[in-house]
Design a protein around this motif. Structure first.
Motif, PDB file in Angstrom:
ATOM      1  N   PHE A  31     -43.541 -27.149 -20.573  1.00 30.47           N
ATOM      2  CA  PHE A  31     -44.218 -26.208 -21.240  1.00 30.47           C
ATOM      3  C   PHE A  31     -45.346 -26.442 -22.207  1.00 30.47           C
ATOM      4  O   PHE A  31     -46.069 -25.706 -22.953  1.00 30.47           O
ATOM      5  CB  PHE A  31     -43.218 -25.372 -21.912  1.00 30.47           C
ATOM      6  CG  PHE A  31     -41.987 -25.047 -21.287  1.00 30.47           C
ATOM      7  CD1 PHE A  31     -42.009 -24.120 -20.291  1.00 30.47           C
ATOM      8  CD2 PHE A  31     -40.996 -25.480 -21.621  1.00 30.47           C
ATOM      9  CE1 PHE A  31     -41.158 -23.714 -19.631  1.00 30.47           C
ATOM     10  CE2 PHE A  31     -39.780 -25.279 -20.823  1.00 30.47           C
ATOM     11  CZ  PHE A  31     -39.709 -24.427 -19.643  1.00 30.47           C
ATOM     12  N   PHE A  34     -48.793 -25.038 -21.558  1.00 29.60           N
ATOM     13  CA  PHE A  34     -49.007 -23.790 -21.866  1.00 29.60           C
ATOM     14  C   PHE A  34     -49.162 -23.669 -23.346  1.00 29.60           C
ATOM     15  O   PHE A  34     -50.276 -22.909 -23.882  1.00 29.60           O
ATOM     16  CB  PHE A  34     -47.964 -23.049 -21.691  1.00 29.60           C
ATOM     17  CG  PHE A  34     -47.695 -21.611 -22.224  1.00 29.60           C
ATOM     18  CD1 PHE A  34     -48.425 -20.749 -21.858  1.00 29.60           C
ATOM     19  CD2 PHE A  34     -46.941 -21.491 -23.381  1.00 29.60           C
ATOM     20  CE1 PHE A  34     -48.173 -19.362 -22.389  1.00 29.60           C
ATOM     21  CE2 PHE A  34     -46.790 -20.112 -23.947  1.00 29.60           C
ATOM     22  CZ  PHE A  34     -47.317 -19.215 -23.575  1.00 29.60           C
ATOM     23  N   PHE A  35     -48.586 -24.391 -24.358  1.00 30.11           N
ATOM     24  CA  PHE A  35     -48.691 -24.435 -25.716  1.00 30.11           C
ATOM     25  C   PHE A  35     -49.814 -24.951 -26.426  1.00 30.11           C
ATOM     26  O   PHE A  35     -50.305 -24.700 -27.284  1.00 30.11           O
ATOM     27  CB  PHE A  35     -47.279 -24.924 -26.417  1.00 30.11           C
ATOM     28  CG  PHE A  35     -46.169 -24.118 -26.385  1.00 30.11           C
ATOM     29  CD1 PHE A  35     -45.903 -22.984 -27.045  1.00 30.11           C
ATOM     30  CD2 PHE A  35     -45.246 -24.218 -25.461  1.00 30.11           C
ATOM     31  CE1 PHE A  35     -44.946 -22.173 -27.180  1.00 30.11           C
ATOM     32  CE2 PHE A  35     -44.116 -23.523 -25.362  1.00 30.11           C
ATOM     33  CZ  PHE A  35     -43.730 -22.408 -26.170  1.00 30.11           C
ATOM     34  N   THR A  41     -50.523 -18.062 -18.275  1.00 29.07           N
ATOM     35  CA  THR A  41     -49.339 -17.596 -17.649  1.00 29.07           C
ATOM     36  C   THR A  41     -49.728 -16.392 -16.443  1.00 29.07           C
ATOM     37  O   THR A  41     -50.625 -15.539 -16.546  1.00 29.07           O
ATOM     38  CB  THR A  41     -48.695 -16.729 -18.770  1.00 29.07           C
ATOM     39  OG1 THR A  41     -48.239 -17.402 -19.837  1.00 29.07           O
ATOM     40  CG2 THR A  41     -47.472 -15.821 -18.171  1.00 29.07           C
ATOM     41  N   SER A  92     -47.720 -19.336 -12.629  1.00 28.49           N
ATOM     42  CA  SER A  92     -46.841 -20.454 -13.407  1.00 28.49           C
ATOM     43  C   SER A  92     -45.189 -20.230 -13.518  1.00 28.49           C
ATOM     44  O   SER A  92     -44.669 -21.059 -13.871  1.00 28.49           O
ATOM     45  CB  SER A  92     -47.422 -20.190 -14.758  1.00 28.49           C
ATOM     46  OG  SER A  92     -47.152 -18.612 -15.177  1.00 28.49           O
ATOM     47  N   ASP A  93     -44.727 -19.070 -13.192  1.00 24.02           N
ATOM     48  CA  ASP A  93     -43.592 -18.556 -13.114  1.00 24.02           C
ATOM     49  C   ASP A  93     -43.096 -17.766 -11.956  1.00 24.02           C
ATOM     50  O   ASP A  93     -44.128 -16.960 -11.613  1.00 24.02           O
ATOM     51  CB  ASP A  93     -43.087 -17.946 -14.288  1.00 24.02           C
ATOM     52  CG  ASP A  93     -43.227 -18.835 -15.588  1.00 24.02           C
ATOM     53  OD1 ASP A  93     -42.235 -19.842 -15.988  1.00 24.02           O
ATOM     54  OD2 ASP A  93     -44.485 -18.794 -16.295  1.00 24.02           O
ATOM     55  N   HIS A 111     -39.874 -22.174 -13.793  1.00 25.90           N
ATOM     56  CA  HIS A 111     -41.370 -22.251 -14.220  1.00 25.90           C
ATOM     57  C   HIS A 111     -41.740 -23.448 -13.310  1.00 25.90           C
ATOM     58  O   HIS A 111     -41.115 -24.408 -12.655  1.00 25.90           O
ATOM     59  CB  HIS A 111     -40.933 -23.339 -15.450  1.00 25.90           C
ATOM     60  CG  HIS A 111     -42.512 -23.503 -16.223  1.00 25.90           C
ATOM     61  ND1 HIS A 111     -43.293 -22.491 -16.689  1.00 25.90           N
ATOM     62  CD2 HIS A 111     -43.250 -24.607 -16.332  1.00 25.90           C
ATOM     63  CE1 HIS A 111     -44.291 -23.107 -17.093  1.00 25.90           C
ATOM     64  NE2 HIS A 111     -44.232 -24.393 -16.948  1.00 25.90           N
ATOM     65  N   ARG A 159     -38.378 -21.728 -25.492  1.00 26.73           N
ATOM     66  CA  ARG A 159     -39.650 -22.047 -24.953  1.00 26.73           C
ATOM     67  C   ARG A 159     -39.999 -21.635 -23.432  1.00 26.73           C
ATOM     68  O   ARG A 159     -41.125 -20.999 -23.352  1.00 26.73           O
ATOM     69  CB  ARG A 159     -39.725 -23.557 -25.052  1.00 26.73           C
ATOM     70  CG  ARG A 159     -39.956 -23.948 -26.338  1.00 26.73           C
ATOM     71  CD  ARG A 159     -39.772 -25.738 -26.297  1.00 26.73           C
ATOM     72  NE  ARG A 159     -40.910 -26.462 -25.702  1.00 26.73           N
ATOM     73  CZ  ARG A 159     -42.333 -26.548 -26.182  1.00 26.73           C
ATOM     74  NH1 ARG A 159     -42.558 -26.277 -27.563  1.00 26.73           N
ATOM     75  NH2 ARG A 159     -43.233 -27.252 -25.521  1.00 26.73           N
ATOM     76  N   GLN A 160     -38.991 -21.376 -22.760  1.00 31.11           N
ATOM     77  CA  GLN A 160     -39.261 -20.885 -21.441  1.00 31.11           C
ATOM     78  C   GLN A 160     -39.462 -19.432 -21.539  1.00 31.11           C
ATOM     79  O   GLN A 160     -40.292 -18.949 -20.551  1.00 31.11           O
ATOM     80  CB  GLN A 160     -38.108 -21.471 -20.545  1.00 31.11           C
ATOM     81  CG  GLN A 160     -38.184 -20.971 -19.089  1.00 31.11           C
ATOM     82  CD  GLN A 160     -37.028 -21.020 -18.096  1.00 31.11           C
ATOM     83  OE1 GLN A 160     -36.106 -21.690 -18.405  1.00 31.11           O
ATOM     84  NE2 GLN A 160     -37.310 -20.983 -16.796  1.00 31.11           N
ATOM     85  N   GLU A 162     -40.714 -17.958 -24.030  1.00 28.10           N
ATOM     86  CA  GLU A 162     -42.136 -17.573 -24.578  1.00 28.10           C
ATOM     87  C   GLU A 162     -43.248 -17.973 -23.990  1.00 28.10           C
ATOM     88  O   GLU A 162     -44.155 -17.131 -23.967  1.00 28.10           O
ATOM     89  CB  GLU A 162     -42.072 -18.558 -25.865  1.00 28.10           C
ATOM     90  CG  GLU A 162     -43.383 -18.335 -27.070  1.00 28.10           C
ATOM     91  CD  GLU A 162     -43.255 -19.205 -28.073  1.00 28.10           C
ATOM     92  OE1 GLU A 162     -44.142 -19.042 -28.975  1.00 28.10           O
ATOM     93  OE2 GLU A 162     -42.207 -19.927 -28.317  1.00 28.10           O
ATOM     94  N   ALA A 163     -42.913 -18.687 -23.004  1.00 25.07           N
ATOM     95  CA  ALA A 163     -44.166 -19.084 -21.986  1.00 25.07           C
ATOM     96  C   ALA A 163     -44.456 -18.012 -20.977  1.00 25.07           C
ATOM     97  O   ALA A 163     -45.360 -18.099 -20.216  1.00 25.07           O
ATOM     98  CB  ALA A 163     -43.861 -20.314 -21.034  1.00 25.07           C
ATOM     99  N   ARG A 167     -50.597 -16.417 -25.231  1.00 23.51           N
ATOM    100  CA  ARG A 167     -50.669 -16.799 -26.361  1.00 23.51           C
ATOM    101  C   ARG A 167     -51.384 -16.270 -27.313  1.00 23.51           C
ATOM    102  O   ARG A 167     -51.223 -16.324 -28.692  1.00 23.51           O
ATOM    103  CB  ARG A 167     -51.115 -18.251 -26.345  1.00 23.51           C
ATOM    104  CG  ARG A 167     -50.394 -19.461 -25.743  1.00 23.51           C
ATOM    105  CD  ARG A 167     -51.135 -20.814 -25.822  1.00 23.51           C
ATOM    106  NE  ARG A 167     -51.648 -21.170 -27.103  1.00 23.51           N
ATOM    107  CZ  ARG A 167     -50.869 -21.777 -27.947  1.00 23.51           C
ATOM    108  NH1 ARG A 167     -49.692 -22.040 -27.688  1.00 23.51           N
ATOM    109  NH2 ARG A 167     -51.453 -22.197 -28.887  1.00 23.51           N
TER     110      ARG A 167
END
Length: 278
Positions: A31, A34-35, A41, A92-93, A111, A159-160, A162-163, A167
């Motif tokens: 991740f 992404f951050f 996403t 992305s997911d 993910h 974190r998964q 939140e992704a 953002r």
């Protein structure tokens, strides 16, 4: 308080969020792109082959909850084909919602393209219209609150989740999504806070409302198994011999698995075995 006092201490609890070892591990995990703002996403949501009405309602709520998500019917595509399609199209997911007893049962979240894949049990699902005097919805991106994701695994699951959200936060919408972890149950609530005055503030729930319990987390992306999303074994996925029939060793292994499950559920007293040859 009694249950907390009797609960064993978890050695994986993170006491310091600024631990250099933790931060270094998260700098190059799945991740990190992404951050760092390098990856946006994009979520594909699908269901089982024949989703029930309640599962379709859950998908409708998930499309509003997770921005930049689209829904595609499952039809007769395998999970392997869907996963490859998502990788080729830059998703992305991948989110797969399965049902049981006409209720949404599992949420498989993968993910892409390198994993991880987590399986969550869904319970206590309520739609927006099923809430008592729900607040009106808007298209603003919500703020996120994650509480009690203190272990190494909990931090990874956080974190998964939140992704799944962009953002960017739209503070003008005053919407907030809260993921509260308590005894390995993750409670999701979505609210809008309203300022009645400079000193008073209140919240209104917008929905959806449901509870997640992580039952499995693997490092690899979604890999199809013999069990389909509807809970039955698909004939096309069972390995067969050259003449189109199941081989003897493979059939024996299936019978052994069935026997073992019957022992766990204490069903043997209701079964009778016929040992005579046909």
């Amino acid at each position: 308080t009694l249950f907390r006092s009797l609960r064993r201490a978890d050695e994986t609890v993170i006491e310091n969020d600024k631990d250099p070892e933790i931060l270094k591990d998260e700098e190059d995990d799945e991740f990190s792109a992404f951050f760092k703002g390098e990856h946006k996403t994009k979520i594909l949501i699908t269901t089982g082959e024949k989703p029930c009405f309640r599962t379709k309602q859950f998908v409708k709520e998930a499309l509003w909850l997770f921005p930049n998500s689209i829904y595609r019917p499952r039809k007769d595509y395998s999970l392997k084909e869907i996963t490859q399609f998502c990788i080729n199209r830059g998703f992305s997911d991948l989110m797969v919602i399965t049902d049981r007893l006409k209720q949404p049962f599992n949420m498989i979240l993968s993910h892409l393209p390198h994993g991880p894949t987590s399986t969550f049990r869904i319970s206590n699902f309520l739609m927006h219209k099923e809430l008592d005097k729900p607040a009106e919805r808007t298209e603003h991106y919500p703020e996120l609150i994650f509480k009690n994701f203190d272990t190494r695994l909990g931090r990874r699951i956080g974190r998964q989740l939140e992704a799944l959200f962009p953002r960017m936060r739209d503070y003008e919408g005053r919407a907030v999504a809260t993921f509260h972890n308590q005894r390995d149950y993750c409670f999701l609530r979505c609210h809008r806070y309203v300022f009645d005055s400079t000193k008073e503030v209140r919240i209104q729930e917008m929905g959806p409302r449901f509870t997640l319990r992580c039952s499995r987390c693997s490092r690899v992306p979604l890999i199809p198994s013999l069990e389909s999303s509807s809970g039955t074994v698909r004939r096309s996925t069972i390995p067969t011999s050259w003449n189109g029939t199941c081989s003897i060793p493979l059939l024996a292994s299936y019978l052994y698995i069935f026997w073992r499950e019957c022992e766990k559920l204490k069903w043997l007293k209701y079964l009778t075995l016929n040992t005579h040859s046909v």
